[in-house]
Design an enzyme around this catalytic site. Structure first.
Site, PDB file in Angstrom:
ATOM      1  CG  ASP A  28      -9.927  -2.091  12.224  1.00 53.72           C
ATOM      2  OD1 ASP A  28      -9.015  -1.300  11.923  1.00 53.72           O
ATOM      3  OD2 ASP A  28      -9.733  -3.306  12.416  1.00 53.72           O
TER       4      ASP A  28
ATOM      5  CG  ASN B 186      -2.183  -0.860   0.888  1.00 54.07           C
ATOM      6  OD1 ASN B 186      -3.027  -0.483   0.081  1.00 54.07           O
ATOM      7  ND2 ASN B 186      -2.250  -2.036   1.501  1.00 54.07           N
TER       8      ASN B 186
ATOM      9  CG  HIS C  67      -9.801  -3.446   8.286  1.00 54.87           C
ATOM     10  ND1 HIS C  67      -8.943  -4.059   9.178  1.00 54.87           N
ATOM     11  CD2 HIS C  67     -10.879  -4.255   8.181  1.00 54.87           C
ATOM     12  CE1 HIS C  67      -9.488  -5.180   9.612  1.00 54.87           C
ATOM     13  NE2 HIS C  67     -10.668  -5.319   9.014  1.00 54.87           N
TER      14      HIS C  67
ATOM     15  NE  ARG D  72       2.912  -0.749  19.099  1.00 56.27           N
ATOM     16  CZ  ARG D  72       2.829  -1.434  20.243  1.00 56.27           C
ATOM     17  NH1 ARG D  72       2.807  -2.738  20.233  1.00 56.27           N
ATOM     18  NH2 ARG D  72       2.765  -0.788  21.395  1.00 56.27           N
TER      19      ARG D  72
ATOM     20  CD  GLU E 126      -5.782  -3.937   1.146  1.00 62.07           C
ATOM     21  OE1 GLU E 126      -4.921  -3.261   1.731  1.00 62.07           O
ATOM     22  OE2 GLU E 126      -5.980  -5.136   1.404  1.00 62.07           O
TER      23      GLU E 126
HETATM   24  C1  GRF Z   1      -3.197  -4.632   3.963  1.00 61.84           C
HETATM   25  O1  GRF Z   1      -4.045  -5.691   3.648  1.00 61.84           O
HETATM   26  C2  GRF Z   1      -3.926  -3.571   4.730  1.00 61.84           C
HETATM   27  O2  GRF Z   1      -5.270  -3.445   4.358  1.00 61.84           O
HETATM   28  C3  GRF Z   1      -3.819  -4.079   6.144  1.00 61.84           C
HETATM   29  O3  GRF Z   1      -2.522  -4.622   6.225  1.00 61.84           O
HETATM   30  C4  GRF Z   1      -2.104  -5.042   4.938  1.00 61.84           C
HETATM   31  C5  GRF Z   1      -0.808  -4.353   4.658  1.00 61.84           C
HETATM   32  O4  GRF Z   1      -0.256  -4.792   3.442  1.00 61.84           O
HETATM   33  N1  GRF Z   1      -4.072  -3.034   7.109  1.00 61.84           N
HETATM   34  P1  GRF Z   1       0.946  -4.012   2.795  1.00 61.84           P
HETATM   35  O5  GRF Z   1       2.084  -4.002   3.821  1.00 61.84           O
HETATM   36  O6  GRF Z   1       0.491  -2.626   2.458  1.00 61.84           O
HETATM   37  O7  GRF Z   1       1.314  -4.804   1.578  1.00 61.84           O
END
Ligand code: GRF
Length: 212
Positions: free
Chosen positions: A151, A20, A115, A97, A180
Protein backbone atom coordinates in the site's frame (compact mmCIF):
# COMPACT_ATOMS: atom_id res chain seq x y z
CA UNK A 1 4.60 0.90 -20.47
CA UNK A 2 1.22 2.02 -19.25
CA UNK A 3 1.66 5.43 -20.83
CA UNK A 4 1.04 3.97 -24.30
CA UNK A 5 -2.32 5.57 -25.12
CA UNK A 6 -3.17 2.97 -27.75
CA UNK A 7 -3.61 0.00 -25.48
CA UNK A 8 -6.78 -0.04 -23.44
CA UNK A 9 -7.11 -3.68 -22.44
CA UNK A 10 -7.33 -4.03 -18.70
CA UNK A 11 -7.81 -6.91 -16.26
CA UNK A 12 -9.56 -6.70 -12.91
CA UNK A 13 -8.43 -9.03 -10.11
CA UNK A 14 -10.83 -9.70 -7.25
CA UNK A 15 -11.32 -11.89 -4.20
CA UNK A 16 -14.78 -10.82 -3.06
CA UNK A 17 -18.04 -9.02 -3.78
CA UNK A 18 -16.65 -6.85 -6.57
CA UNK A 19 -18.40 -3.50 -6.18
CA UNK A 20 -15.28 -1.75 -7.48
CA UNK A 21 -15.23 -4.15 -10.41
CA UNK A 22 -18.85 -3.11 -10.99
CA UNK A 23 -17.86 0.56 -10.99
CA UNK A 24 -15.31 -0.18 -13.72
CA UNK A 25 -17.82 -2.22 -15.72
CA UNK A 26 -20.37 0.60 -15.44
CA UNK A 27 -17.82 3.24 -16.39
CA UNK A 28 -16.76 1.37 -19.52
CA UNK A 29 -20.38 0.76 -20.45
CA UNK A 30 -21.29 4.46 -19.97
CA UNK A 31 -18.20 5.50 -21.94
CA UNK A 32 -16.82 7.43 -18.97
CA UNK A 33 -13.86 5.05 -19.18
CA UNK A 34 -12.43 4.21 -22.58
CA UNK A 35 -11.19 0.70 -21.81
CA UNK A 36 -11.96 -2.95 -22.42
CA UNK A 37 -12.06 -5.32 -19.47
CA UNK A 38 -10.41 -8.32 -21.12
CA UNK A 39 -10.71 -10.68 -18.16
CA UNK A 40 -11.68 -10.82 -14.50
CA UNK A 41 -9.52 -13.12 -12.38
CA UNK A 42 -10.37 -14.27 -8.87
CA UNK A 43 -8.31 -16.36 -6.49
CA UNK A 44 -11.59 -17.55 -4.95
CA UNK A 45 -14.28 -19.51 -6.76
CA UNK A 46 -16.97 -18.05 -4.46
CA UNK A 47 -16.15 -14.39 -5.13
CA UNK A 48 -19.42 -12.56 -5.76
CA UNK A 49 -17.72 -10.34 -8.30
CA UNK A 50 -17.41 -13.26 -10.72
CA UNK A 51 -21.17 -13.15 -11.27
CA UNK A 52 -21.00 -9.42 -11.96
CA UNK A 53 -18.40 -10.10 -14.66
CA UNK A 54 -20.41 -12.93 -16.19
CA UNK A 55 -23.53 -10.78 -16.30
CA UNK A 56 -21.52 -8.18 -18.20
CA UNK A 57 -20.28 -10.81 -20.66
CA UNK A 58 -16.68 -10.56 -19.48
CA UNK A 59 -14.44 -13.63 -19.42
CA UNK A 60 -13.74 -14.91 -15.91
CA UNK A 61 -10.96 -17.09 -14.59
CA UNK A 62 -10.55 -18.61 -11.15
CA UNK A 63 -6.93 -19.16 -10.22
CA UNK A 64 -6.85 -20.52 -6.68
CA UNK A 65 -3.51 -19.56 -5.17
CA UNK A 66 -3.49 -22.85 -3.24
CA UNK A 67 -2.93 -24.67 -6.53
CA UNK A 68 0.66 -23.44 -6.93
CA UNK A 69 3.70 -24.37 -4.85
CA UNK A 70 5.02 -20.83 -4.39
CA UNK A 71 3.96 -17.19 -4.68
CA UNK A 72 6.28 -16.85 -7.67
CA UNK A 73 4.69 -19.82 -9.46
CA UNK A 74 1.23 -18.39 -8.86
CA UNK A 75 2.34 -14.99 -10.17
CA UNK A 76 3.85 -16.61 -13.28
CA UNK A 77 0.50 -18.27 -13.96
CA UNK A 78 -1.39 -14.99 -13.59
CA UNK A 79 1.13 -13.09 -15.73
CA UNK A 80 0.83 -15.76 -18.43
CA UNK A 81 -2.96 -15.49 -18.52
CA UNK A 82 -2.77 -11.70 -18.67
CA UNK A 83 -0.17 -11.68 -21.45
CA UNK A 84 -2.21 -14.20 -23.45
CA UNK A 85 -5.05 -11.67 -23.41
CA UNK A 86 -2.81 -8.69 -24.25
CA UNK A 87 -3.66 -6.98 -20.99
CA UNK A 88 -1.94 -3.65 -20.56
CA UNK A 89 -3.07 -2.58 -17.10
CA UNK A 90 -3.95 -4.75 -14.09
CA UNK A 91 -6.49 -3.37 -11.60
CA UNK A 92 -6.58 -4.96 -8.16
CA UNK A 93 -10.06 -4.52 -6.72
CA UNK A 94 -10.22 -6.24 -3.36
CA UNK A 95 -7.70 -8.88 -4.49
CA UNK A 96 -6.38 -10.31 -1.23
CA UNK A 97 -3.01 -11.56 -2.44
CA UNK A 98 0.36 -9.86 -2.48
CA UNK A 99 2.49 -10.11 -5.59
CA UNK A 100 6.10 -11.19 -5.79
CA UNK A 101 8.65 -9.53 -8.07
CA UNK A 102 7.47 -11.89 -10.82
CA UNK A 103 4.25 -9.89 -11.35
CA UNK A 104 5.85 -6.53 -10.55
CA UNK A 105 8.51 -7.13 -13.21
CA UNK A 106 5.99 -8.48 -15.72
CA UNK A 107 3.84 -5.34 -15.34
CA UNK A 108 6.13 -2.47 -14.29
CA UNK A 109 4.10 0.59 -13.28
CA UNK A 110 1.08 -1.19 -14.74
CA UNK A 111 -0.66 -2.57 -11.66
CA UNK A 112 -3.15 -0.40 -9.75
CA UNK A 113 -4.63 -1.02 -6.32
CA UNK A 114 -7.45 0.66 -4.43
CA UNK A 115 -7.22 1.07 -0.67
CA UNK A 116 -9.90 2.57 1.59
CA UNK A 117 -7.80 5.12 3.48
CA UNK A 118 -5.81 8.22 2.69
CA UNK A 119 -2.43 6.54 2.35
CA UNK A 120 0.17 6.57 3.79
CA UNK A 121 -2.24 6.53 6.75
CA UNK A 122 -3.65 3.13 7.69
CA UNK A 123 -2.17 0.66 5.20
CA UNK A 124 -2.86 -3.06 5.47
CA UNK A 125 -5.83 -4.72 7.10
CA UNK A 126 -8.81 -3.03 8.78
CA UNK A 127 -8.10 0.52 7.61
CA UNK A 128 -11.54 1.81 8.70
CA UNK A 129 -11.04 0.51 12.23
CA UNK A 130 -7.51 1.93 12.26
CA UNK A 131 -8.86 5.34 11.19
CA UNK A 132 -11.54 5.38 13.90
CA UNK A 133 -9.13 4.24 16.59
CA UNK A 134 -6.66 6.93 15.58
CA UNK A 135 -9.38 9.57 15.79
CA UNK A 136 -8.83 11.17 12.40
CA UNK A 137 -11.48 13.65 11.24
CA UNK A 138 -11.01 12.89 7.53
CA UNK A 139 -10.41 9.64 5.71
CA UNK A 140 -10.95 8.45 2.16
CA UNK A 141 -9.66 6.32 -0.66
CA UNK A 142 -6.37 6.01 -2.48
CA UNK A 143 -5.69 4.49 -5.89
CA UNK A 144 -1.98 3.85 -6.33
CA UNK A 145 0.53 2.02 -8.45
CA UNK A 146 1.59 -1.25 -6.87
CA UNK A 147 5.20 -1.65 -5.77
CA UNK A 148 6.87 -4.23 -3.56
CA UNK A 149 5.97 -2.19 -0.46
CA UNK A 150 2.43 -2.84 0.81
CA UNK A 151 0.00 0.00 0.00
CA UNK A 152 2.91 2.37 -0.57
CA UNK A 153 3.24 2.93 -4.32
CA UNK A 154 2.90 6.26 -6.16
CA UNK A 155 -0.54 7.80 -5.64
CA UNK A 156 -2.70 8.38 -8.72
CA UNK A 157 -6.00 9.56 -7.17
CA UNK A 158 -7.29 10.27 -3.68
CA UNK A 159 -10.75 11.31 -2.55
CA UNK A 160 -11.67 12.25 1.01
CA UNK A 161 -14.71 11.92 3.25
CA UNK A 162 -15.45 13.27 6.74
CA UNK A 163 -15.24 10.92 9.70
CA UNK A 164 -18.26 11.47 11.95
CA UNK A 165 -18.41 11.16 15.74
CA UNK A 166 -20.85 8.27 15.66
CA UNK A 167 -19.15 6.33 12.85
CA UNK A 168 -18.55 2.61 13.08
CA UNK A 169 -16.13 0.81 10.75
CA UNK A 170 -19.16 -0.15 8.66
CA UNK A 171 -20.65 3.34 8.32
CA UNK A 172 -17.24 4.80 7.49
CA UNK A 173 -16.61 2.01 4.96
CA UNK A 174 -19.93 2.72 3.27
CA UNK A 175 -19.15 6.45 2.96
CA UNK A 176 -15.69 5.74 1.56
CA UNK A 177 -17.03 3.11 -0.85
CA UNK A 178 -19.13 5.75 -2.62
CA UNK A 179 -15.90 7.64 -3.33
CA UNK A 180 -14.06 4.44 -4.29
CA UNK A 181 -16.53 3.92 -7.09
CA UNK A 182 -15.67 7.35 -8.50
CA UNK A 183 -11.94 7.17 -7.84
CA UNK A 184 -11.15 3.88 -9.57
CA UNK A 185 -12.59 4.67 -13.00
CA UNK A 186 -10.97 8.10 -12.77
CA UNK A 187 -7.56 6.63 -11.93
CA UNK A 188 -7.73 3.99 -14.67
CA UNK A 189 -8.68 6.67 -17.15
CA UNK A 190 -5.73 8.82 -16.11
CA UNK A 191 -3.26 5.95 -16.36
CA UNK A 192 -4.54 4.79 -19.74
CA UNK A 193 -4.43 8.33 -21.10
CA UNK A 194 -0.65 8.37 -20.72
CA UNK A 195 1.40 11.54 -20.49
CA UNK A 196 2.48 10.78 -16.93
CA UNK A 197 5.67 9.76 -15.22
CA UNK A 198 6.80 8.51 -11.88
CA UNK A 199 9.36 10.71 -10.17
CA UNK A 200 10.52 9.08 -6.95
CA UNK A 201 7.33 8.53 -5.00
CA UNK A 202 5.32 10.96 -7.09
CA UNK A 203 2.96 10.21 -9.95
CA UNK A 204 3.08 13.31 -12.15
CA UNK A 205 0.83 14.17 -15.06
CA UNK A 206 2.48 16.39 -17.64
CA UNK A 207 -0.72 18.34 -18.33
CA UNK A 208 -1.84 19.12 -14.78
CA UNK A 209 1.33 18.64 -12.76
CA UNK A 210 3.78 20.50 -15.00
CA UNK A 211 6.32 22.33 -12.94
CA UNK A 212 5.23 20.70 -9.71
C1 GRF B 1 -12.63 -2.11 -1.14
O1 GRF B 1 -12.91 -1.39 0.02
C2 GRF B 1 -11.24 -1.82 -1.63
O2 GRF B 1 -10.83 -0.51 -1.37
C3 GRF B 1 -10.42 -2.79 -0.82
O3 GRF B 1 -11.21 -3.96 -0.77
C4 GRF B 1 -12.58 -3.61 -0.88
C5 GRF B 1 -13.13 -4.39 -2.03
O4 GRF B 1 -14.52 -4.19 -2.16
N1 GRF B 1 -9.12 -3.01 -1.41
P1 GRF B 1 -15.27 -4.68 -3.45
O5 GRF B 1 -15.02 -6.18 -3.58
O6 GRF B 1 -14.72 -3.93 -4.63
O7 GRF B 1 -16.71 -4.38 -3.20
Amino acid sequence: MTSDPNSRRIAVLISGRGTNLQSLIDATRDKRLDATIAVVISNRADAGGLERARRAGIETLVLDHRGWPSREDYDRAIAGELRARHVHLVCLAGFMRRFSDVMLEAFPNAILNIHPSLLPAFPGLHPHRQALEHGVKVSGVTVHLVTSDLDAGPIVVQRSVPVLADDTPDTLAARILVEEHKAYPEAVSIVLAGGWRVDGRRFLRSTTDAGV
